[in-house]
Design a protein around this motif. Structure first.
Motif, PDB file in Angstrom:
ATOM      1  N   ARG A 186      -4.483   2.259  -0.458  1.00  0.00           N
ATOM      2  CA  ARG A 186      -4.702   3.386   0.440  1.00  0.00           C
ATOM      3  C   ARG A 186      -4.086   4.689  -0.094  1.00  0.00           C
ATOM      4  O   ARG A 186      -4.639   5.772   0.121  1.00  0.00           O
ATOM      5  CB  ARG A 186      -4.173   3.064   1.840  1.00  0.00           C
ATOM      6  CG  ARG A 186      -4.933   1.901   2.482  1.00  0.00           C
ATOM      7  CD  ARG A 186      -4.458   1.574   3.882  1.00  0.00           C
ATOM      8  NE  ARG A 186      -5.156   0.396   4.380  1.00  0.00           N
ATOM      9  CZ  ARG A 186      -6.355   0.421   4.954  1.00  0.00           C
ATOM     10  NH1 ARG A 186      -6.968   1.586   5.115  1.00  0.00           N
ATOM     11  NH2 ARG A 186      -6.931  -0.688   5.364  1.00  0.00           N
ATOM     12  N   SER A 208       0.813  -1.214   0.000  1.00  0.00           N
ATOM     13  CA  SER A 208       0.000   0.000   0.000  1.00  0.00           C
ATOM     14  C   SER A 208       0.846   1.263   0.000  1.00  0.00           C
ATOM     15  O   SER A 208       0.328   2.361  -0.145  1.00  0.00           O
ATOM     16  CB  SER A 208      -0.927   0.007   1.223  1.00  0.00           C
ATOM     17  OG  SER A 208      -0.176  -0.101   2.408  1.00  0.00           O
ATOM     18  N   ASN A 258       0.590   3.177  10.140  1.00  0.00           N
ATOM     19  CA  ASN A 258      -0.632   3.760   9.590  1.00  0.00           C
ATOM     20  C   ASN A 258      -1.243   4.673  10.647  1.00  0.00           C
ATOM     21  O   ASN A 258      -2.342   4.441  11.155  1.00  0.00           O
ATOM     22  CB  ASN A 258      -1.612   2.666   9.166  1.00  0.00           C
ATOM     23  CG  ASN A 258      -2.720   3.197   8.282  1.00  0.00           C
ATOM     24  OD1 ASN A 258      -2.594   4.256   7.682  1.00  0.00           O
ATOM     25  ND2 ASN A 258      -3.815   2.465   8.215  1.00  0.00           N
ATOM     26  N   VAL A 279      -8.628   6.813   5.639  1.00  0.00           N
ATOM     27  CA  VAL A 279      -7.320   7.347   5.252  1.00  0.00           C
ATOM     28  C   VAL A 279      -7.108   8.697   5.924  1.00  0.00           C
ATOM     29  O   VAL A 279      -8.058   9.353   6.352  1.00  0.00           O
ATOM     30  CB  VAL A 279      -7.202   7.503   3.716  1.00  0.00           C
ATOM     31  CG1 VAL A 279      -7.276   6.146   3.035  1.00  0.00           C
ATOM     32  CG2 VAL A 279      -8.286   8.434   3.177  1.00  0.00           C
ATOM     33  N   ARG A 333      -6.284   7.910  -0.786  1.00  0.00           N
ATOM     34  CA  ARG A 333      -5.954   9.175  -0.120  1.00  0.00           C
ATOM     35  C   ARG A 333      -5.770  10.291  -1.141  1.00  0.00           C
ATOM     36  O   ARG A 333      -6.297  11.401  -0.976  1.00  0.00           O
ATOM     37  CB  ARG A 333      -4.675   9.008   0.709  1.00  0.00           C
ATOM     38  CG  ARG A 333      -4.333  10.215   1.588  1.00  0.00           C
ATOM     39  CD  ARG A 333      -2.886  10.182   2.018  1.00  0.00           C
ATOM     40  NE  ARG A 333      -2.019  10.391   0.863  1.00  0.00           N
ATOM     41  CZ  ARG A 333      -1.753  11.577   0.334  1.00  0.00           C
ATOM     42  NH1 ARG A 333      -2.307  12.672   0.833  1.00  0.00           N
ATOM     43  NH2 ARG A 333      -0.962  11.680  -0.703  1.00  0.00           N
ATOM     44  N   VAL A 344     -12.970   2.328   4.103  1.00  0.00           N
ATOM     45  CA  VAL A 344     -11.518   2.460   4.221  1.00  0.00           C
ATOM     46  C   VAL A 344     -11.243   3.845   4.794  1.00  0.00           C
ATOM     47  O   VAL A 344     -11.762   4.848   4.289  1.00  0.00           O
ATOM     48  CB  VAL A 344     -10.830   2.307   2.851  1.00  0.00           C
ATOM     49  CG1 VAL A 344      -9.335   2.571   2.975  1.00  0.00           C
ATOM     50  CG2 VAL A 344     -11.083   0.920   2.283  1.00  0.00           C
TER      51      VAL A 344
END
Length: 386
Positions: free
Chosen positions: A373, A54, A278, A308, A377, A306
């Motif tokens: 991700r 990711s 993260n 972010v 983002r 998800v």
């Protein structure tokens, strides 16, 4: 030893080359290789899997015959032996291991015709049903959570999809955390699911339902999950510095893999808490986006969310929940956002609340099926750029 790059995801080609590599008769396979990668690998190498993860930083993981075979044998020891259905890209370690298990068991794997759809999955699953001298041959497959969710959704209105899911002795699900609501749906539907944890560097899943496979050891060092055992990769091709950093040795010679994941051991069960890195800093407070995501996914209609981190003028950084439009319940975005914010406040604290809920047509994913991700983002930032 020579490394032969394999272009594409043709399971027939990869299976043929993999069989030769595992038996020591052919060159090592290079899956997802980047330009200018070394073409020579250490003796005993079967596959080099290059994955960006990711973060977008390519890593070429060297997997030996012994490591891949150890993972396959340990899986059979835990859940049993039988026939496997390939429903994941074979260039992804979970898909690759389906082929390895098939070779080790001396059985031809099944695979889908065309891309992954509930119809293609069901057709392949039901065609696998067979017996040997009157005894049913157990069948197995490996999925990522998004695939399982898609199949459960389809099974709600299509009895054949449900029969296909129920036909498997066990369905391994990994690649990312499985939402509790998804596990509950599978259990209620009579679908036998095993949650797996692992990485390319551990030859795929090496902890099943919180318990390490045979020969695998797990420890927690300063909050980080570390794994040892016969399934570990040799390291990163052409990068001894990164290899030494990721695979430290104890004074007694035991070699460990630093996963970068946070976790705890409770009653000898591993509980994964998300990526250590993260994390965002919002208002001077560290917030684990993985932890926020788990809470947000507990809200009905947000099970596939998800979370972010994005720049925020006031707080420095803030979290945003991104949800597939088709899976959100028929309630306003503001209502669902407030439900998520309330749940996060109660579980973690007001500082961790997501400040926005963004509906998208489709969640961007990596080839492995995990959320991309960084792409998500970037899309959110671009969407709200002045």
């Amino acid at each position: 030893m020579r490394l032969e790059p394999v272009v594409g995801d043709d399971p027939r080609e990869i299976l043929r080359s993999l069989r030769s590599a595992l038996h020591g008769a052919g060159p090592a396979l290079g899956l997802g290789m980047v330009r200018d990668a070394p073409t020579e690998v250490p003796a005993g190498t079967a596959v080099v899997v290059t994955t960006s993860g990711s973060t977008g930083v390519p890593k070429s993981v060297v997997l030996t015959r012994d490591a891949l075979t150890a993972g396959a044998l340990a899986t059979a020891d835990r859940i049993g032996d039988g026939a496997w259905l390939l429903a994941l890209p074979p260039s992804y370690v979970a898909g690759l291991q389906v082929l390895v298990r098939s070779i080790v068991a001396d059985r031809e794997p099944a695979w889908l015709t065309g891309g992954f759809t509930p119809r293609a999955f069901t057709a392949a699953a039901l065609m696998m049903l067979s017996t040997d001298r009157g005894t049913r041959i157990p069948t197995y497959t490996s999925l990522v959570p998004a695939q399982l969710t898609t199949l459960l959704d389809a099974a709600a209105s299509d009895e054949s999809v449900l029969r296909g899911l129920r036909s498997f002795e066990q369905i391994l699900v990994g690649g990312q955390a499985v939402a509790p609501a998804t596990l509950e749906r599978a259990l209620d539907a009579g679908v036998r699911v095993v949650r797996t944890y692992g990485a390319t560097e551990t030859s795929g899943g090496c902890v099943y339902d919180g318990r390490p496979l045979r020969g695998v050891s797990v420890r927690i060092v300063e909050g980080e999950i570390q794994v040892a055992g016969p399934t570990l990769a040799d390291g990163y091709l052409g990068d001894p510095g990164a290899t030494d950093l990721a695979f430290p040795r104890d004074p007694d010679g035991t070699r460990w893999y630093r996963t970068g994941d946070a976790g705890i051991l409770e009653d000898d069960l591993l509980r994964v808490r998300g990526r250590i890195d993260n994390v965002i800093v919002t208002g001077g407070i560290n917030v684990s986006l993985d932890r926020v995501e788990r809470v947000v996914r507990s809200i009905p209609g947000l099970e596939s969310a998800v979370v972010v981190g994005v720049p925020d003028a006031r707080w420095g950084e803030a979290s945003v929940a991104v949800v597939p439009r088709g899976e959100a319940l028929r309630r306003s975005e503001s209502v669902q956002l407030e439900e998520a914010r309330a749940a996060v406040t109660e579980e973690i604290g007001a500082h961790a609340r997501p400040n926005r809920l963004v509906l998208v047509d489709e969640i961007a994913t990596l080839p492995s099926g995990k959320p991309d991700r960084e792409a998500i983002r970037a899309a959110v930032v671009a969407l709200h750029r002045p």
